[in-house]
Write a protein that holds these residues in place. Sequence first.
Motif, PDB file in Angstrom:
ATOM      1  N   LEU A   1       1.010  -1.202  -0.150  1.00 44.02           N
ATOM      2  CA  LEU A   1      -0.201  -0.184   0.000  1.00 44.02           C
ATOM      3  C   LEU A   1       0.828   1.396   0.079  1.00 44.02           C
ATOM      4  CD1 LEU A   1      -2.652  -0.993   2.582  1.00 44.02           C
ATOM      5  CD2 LEU A   1      -3.114  -0.728   0.409  1.00 44.02           C
ATOM      6  N   MET A   2       2.188   1.212   0.667  1.00 45.56           N
ATOM      7  CA  MET A   2       2.999   2.226   0.692  1.00 45.56           C
ATOM      8  C   MET A   2       3.940   2.470  -0.438  1.00 45.56           C
ATOM      9  SD  MET A   2       1.923   4.317   3.353  1.00 45.56           S
ATOM     10  CE  MET A   2       0.202   3.678   3.003  1.00 45.56           C
ATOM     11  N   THR A   3       3.948   1.615  -1.408  1.00 54.46           N
ATOM     12  CA  THR A   3       4.827   1.502  -2.460  1.00 54.46           C
ATOM     13  C   THR A   3       4.921   2.844  -3.120  1.00 54.46           C
ATOM     14  OG1 THR A   3       4.590  -0.548  -2.823  1.00 54.46           O
ATOM     15  CG2 THR A   3       5.450   0.696  -4.701  1.00 54.46           C
ATOM     16  N   PRO A   4       4.128   3.665  -3.219  1.00 53.83           N
ATOM     17  CA  PRO A   4       4.417   5.140  -4.042  1.00 53.83           C
ATOM     18  C   PRO A   4       5.264   5.868  -3.067  1.00 53.83           C
ATOM     19  CG  PRO A   4       2.163   4.302  -4.358  1.00 53.83           C
ATOM     20  CD  PRO A   4       2.724   3.576  -3.423  1.00 53.83           C
TER      21      PRO A   4
ATOM     22  N   GLY B   1      10.920   7.808  -1.262  1.00 58.21           N
ATOM     23  CA  GLY B   1      11.556   8.029  -0.290  1.00 58.21           C
ATOM     24  C   GLY B   1      11.005   8.805   1.267  1.00 58.21           C
ATOM     25  N   LEU B   2       9.709   8.843   1.309  1.00 55.56           N
ATOM     26  CA  LEU B   2       9.065   9.461   2.408  1.00 55.56           C
ATOM     27  C   LEU B   2       8.899   8.238   3.397  1.00 55.56           C
ATOM     28  CD1 LEU B   2       6.110  11.249   0.240  1.00 55.56           C
ATOM     29  CD2 LEU B   2       8.354  12.293   1.225  1.00 55.56           C
ATOM     30  N   PHE B   3       8.943   6.955   3.309  1.00 52.55           N
ATOM     31  CA  PHE B   3       8.661   5.997   3.943  1.00 52.55           C
ATOM     32  C   PHE B   3       9.734   5.007   3.783  1.00 52.55           C
ATOM     33  CE2 PHE B   3       4.483   7.692   4.428  1.00 52.55           C
ATOM     34  CZ  PHE B   3       4.483   7.666   5.984  1.00 52.55           C
ATOM     35  N   GLU B   4      10.346   4.374   4.987  1.00 49.48           N
ATOM     36  CA  GLU B   4      11.104   3.302   4.835  1.00 49.48           C
ATOM     37  C   GLU B   4      10.543   2.050   4.890  1.00 49.48           C
ATOM     38  OE1 GLU B   4      14.434   2.835   4.630  1.00 49.48           O
ATOM     39  OE2 GLU B   4      14.922   5.089   4.339  1.00 49.48           O
ATOM     40  N   PRO B   5      10.660   0.960   4.075  1.00 52.08           N
ATOM     41  CA  PRO B   5       9.744  -0.168   4.023  1.00 52.08           C
ATOM     42  C   PRO B   5       9.889  -0.957   5.460  1.00 52.08           C
ATOM     43  CG  PRO B   5      11.467  -0.447   2.043  1.00 52.08           C
ATOM     44  CD  PRO B   5      11.859   1.021   3.101  1.00 52.08           C
TER      45      PRO B   5
END
Length: 277
Positions: free
Chosen positions: A118-121, A126-130
């Motif tokens: 869900l957070m892939t984009p 670069g806004l979130f780390e996996p």
Amino acid sequence: MTVASKQDDKPDFPWWLLAAGAIALFLAIQIAINDLYSQIFTIVSRGVWITIFVTLVGFALATGFGLLLAVMGLSRYLVLRQIARFYVEIIRGIPILVLLFYIAFVGAPGFVVAWNVLMTPLIEAGLFEPMLVRDVSLLWRAIIALTIGYSAFISEVFRAGILSVETGQIEAAKALGLNPLQRFRFIVLPQAIRTILPPLGNDFIAMIKDSSLVSVLGVADLTQMGKVYASGSFRFFETYSIVAYVYLLLTVGLSLALRALEKRLRRADEERSGGRD
């Protein structure tokens, strides 16, 4: 008056409580004067706060979710009723320990995968780390498992309490123009709580005991601290005697408090009924 009814009028003296108190006093003295018992108690008691935290948070979440399930189960909408019944019947059929393993080693990794998809984009920007599986702590996996497991049982407690309210009371509330939320808040829940409290208290005590299952995940609760100490010192009798002692202090103390509350509520109901008569 029959013999049985005479015995009911005069409750038995709580000899069991006297015996339990004597054992508790003996162990308390041993902890105070015996260096070994004192050391074990000091180490084991470090896990008490985790046990209390797991129980309080898990039970609060399970109570809220259980109330939601009960309301869904009594809804006029067939889909909501069937969803609630499916959840309750399936979850109640799974042992808590199996549910704990499933949430910890299947549910948590599945949640991490879904979150990253869900957070892939945002991750690519670069806004979130996996997210990694180890980012979901074992403590919260255990709490979620207990929440899911106990919410099914608690929903049945709420359902029985809600159904115990007389239909005439609800019809009178409708006649007064109260909407469904107001009827539930001001009419149904205050009356149902007398039926709900005793079994809800029993579930709380049961969760204190079942919280010991989180030790299988390595969570440093009361049981885990005892297990670690016993495996290193081979003082199994002394260690597990102290562990059992602490659990009994928690559960028996709460059980006695609940009985006192039940008697108080029963006495209040009798006085109210006598006043109406």
